[in-house]
Design an enzyme around this catalytic site. Sequence first.
Site, mmCIF file in Angstrom:
data_model
loop_
_atom_site.group_PDB
_atom_site.id
_atom_site.type_symbol
_atom_site.label_atom_id
_atom_site.label_comp_id
_atom_site.label_asym_id
_atom_site.label_seq_id
_atom_site.Cartn_x
_atom_site.Cartn_y
_atom_site.Cartn_z
ATOM 1 N N GLU A 143 0.827 -1.211 0.000
ATOM 2 C CA GLU A 143 0.000 0.000 0.000
ATOM 3 C C GLU A 143 0.863 1.263 0.000
ATOM 4 O OE1 GLU A 143 -3.526 0.359 -0.244
ATOM 5 O OE2 GLU A 143 -3.180 -1.680 -0.925
ATOM 6 N N LYS A 146 2.826 1.346 -3.528
ATOM 7 C CA LYS A 146 1.949 1.599 -4.670
ATOM 8 C C LYS A 146 1.240 2.951 -4.575
ATOM 9 C CE LYS A 146 -1.946 -0.323 -7.287
ATOM 10 N NZ LYS A 146 -2.843 -1.476 -7.486
#
Length: 270
Positions: A143, A146
């Site tokens: 998370e 990205k």
Amino acid sequence: MQFSSSTLLTLALTLVKSTAATPTQFIKRDDTFGVKSCPSDSPLSCSTSSSSDSCCFESPGGVLLQTQFWDYDPATGPSDAFTLHGLWPDLCDGSYKQYCDDSNQIHSAESVLNNFGESELLSKMQEVWKDYKGNDDDLWTHEFNKHGTCLSTIKPSCYTSDYKDNQDAVDYYKKAVELYESLPTYKWLTEAGITPSDSETYTSQQIQDALSQNFGQDVYIKCDKNNGLQEVWYFHHLKGNALTGEYVPIEPLNDSKCPDSGVYFYPKNS
Ligand SMILES: *[C@@H]1O[C@H](CO)[C@@H](O)[C@H](O)[C@H]1NC(C)=O
């Protein structure tokens, strides 16, 4: 209401502990992040195409999504809470960029948090920020790499001089948890009578009403192949910095993927 003696004992011990030790409140609203402060009249993200201060104007990812999942099969996370999935900067049109800064990637969120002594944050994440396959650290790391690296306002250059390597990642996790805690989806649904059940069904509108009454805007909801509610996304614009700024609820930029009626909210034990 009746309490067993062990419940009372636990309660008494909790009271003793909480008065003796530091407050149990996990992340405080006044938590100080190390970023430079922003002027109070900083423009709202997406309201203009540019601003001179990239640390106080989130761009190009000016739409901030706090995404939550309800994974009931296999049951993931607490039975009375949606799990935290991520904090995503989407572009103003709803599309998004990803993996924006290779030089700033991390290999393990857990080891970064341990290096920073963030054990409280880590245990909170272990409780509510769950990967349905059980690879929590991989999810957290993914998370940030990205999505977190696409946040312009938490770049290392937005910090005061005492920035430490990977502090942006730690702060990304801290902020995601803080936002998540301010958006208690399960509580809002159950307060409106939308409770987990294998037989009861709800309309999409009932779900939207229960959430928008608290959030102030509709949200994106997604159902799975069994018409079970599976995801809820909260959309915001941002005034100022992603850590210290103001998150302003907006209409979702994606169309919900649930039927109008016959929506299930399956219990996590099924
Ligand atoms: C949400 O909408 C945007 C803009 O139309 C699109 O690029 C994106 O793929 C959509 N996301 C999903 C999950 O449908």
